[in-house]
Scaffold this active site. Structure first.
Site: not given
Length: 316
Positions: A76-78
């Site tokens: 879920y890396s921004n």
């Protein structure tokens, strides 16, 4: 010295809105203690690269000079999403090394699906390999698989990123006493503190457990500036159990803050920062007359509604 996000030759197509606004937030939970709260709206810098993502990526992309970029993150890396968006907008190839086995991530979650839609090639590795991502042999294997690339670390935090974030501090010169930011990898805090003037201080609120961020910030400042730069501290009491961990109480606080101020609150970083500042004000941690700026580093994930169930741990 590398170019800063306010000096973006070659990145003009991204058209960042700088400096970001500094907005007052009338809030009785601060005012009753003589504290003035301001919101540094870094979430408004750019639609696809908001906040510290722009400030950290811009100098790294200048250094890459159009070459392919390989970087790292969780499911879920921004940071992965911002890098993929920059690749789409500027026309360079991106590779995202994702923590976790591929089968466990199929079908892709909305965050990784957006990365893929923006043209990022996703390379899944098991957690043991991911922990060793800085090992020369591991890096050599990745570059052998994907060709020569500019390697940007997880979260985008390196010396160039810290240098890029000094502009955030400079935008607050003479305007606040304390500049507070949520921390994942330490790069934003390292640069923010360096950009502030004597008499101002930076406060970092880690969003994950571990107690390692102090060393990370010191290492980044040594690499970026040759040694300690500015006055900063960490308060590690407000991670709510770790990265991507939230509680019903935190969501209730964020909902209330949204109602009070009309500001959409991102839950994994910004909500923890604002909760921490509210608690610290109530504890008398800020002397009367203090002006505190909360750096709003991002906006809620458009793929999930506020108050959605907590995500599995992922990258910054």
């Amino acid at each position: 010295m590398p170019a800063t996000p306010s000096d973006p030759p070659g990145l003009s197509r991204l058209r960042p809105a700088l400096p970001s606004p500094l907005q007052p937030a009338a809030d009785d939970r601060f005012e009753r203690h003589g504290v003035r709260l301001l919101l540094k709206r870094d979430d408004l810098i750019h639609q696809d690269l908001p906040g510290n993502k722009w400030r950290k990526l811009a100098p790294n992309l200048l250094a890459a000079a159009g070459r392919p970029v390989l970087t790292f993150g969780g499911a879920y890396s921004n940071h992965l999403r911002a890098t993929a968006a920059a690749g789409r907008l500027l026309g360079f190839r991106t590779v995202g090394v994702v923590r976790g086995d591929e089968l466990a991530h199929r079908p892709l979650n909305p965050s990784l699906a957006q990365c893929a839609a923006d043209g990022m090639r996703l390379h899944f590795v098991d957690r043991r390999t991911y922990r060793a991502k800085a090992d020369p042999q591991v890096l050599a294997g990745l570059l052998s698989a994907h060709g020569e690339c500019e390697v940007i670390p997880e979260g985008g935090s390196n010396a160039m990123a810290a240098q890029g974030c000094t502009e955030l501090g400079r935008e607050l010169l003479g305007r606040v006493d304390v500049a507070a930011v949520a921390c994942g990898t330490g790069g934003t805090l390292a640069g923010l503190a360096a950009g502030l003037a004597p008499g101002q201080r930076a406060l970092g609120i880690p969003v994950l457990r571990g107690g390692f961020l102090g060393d990370a910030v010191r290492d980044l400042q040594r690499e970026a500036f040759g040694g300690p730069a500015g006055t900063w501290s960490l308060d590690e009491r407000f991670h709510f159990g770790g990265y991507a961990r939230t509680t019903p109480g935190l969501h209730a606080f964020a909902d209330d803050f949204e109602d009070r101020h009309g500001l959409p609150i991102e839950r994994l970083y910004v909500a923890k920062l604002l909760y921490a500042l509210t608690e610290l004000a109530g504890q008398g941690a800020f002397p009367a007359g203090t002006t505190v700026a909360a750096v709003i580093t991002g906006r809620p994930d458009p793929t999930e509604p506020p108050g959605a169930p907590q995500k599995p741990p992922g990258g910054h």
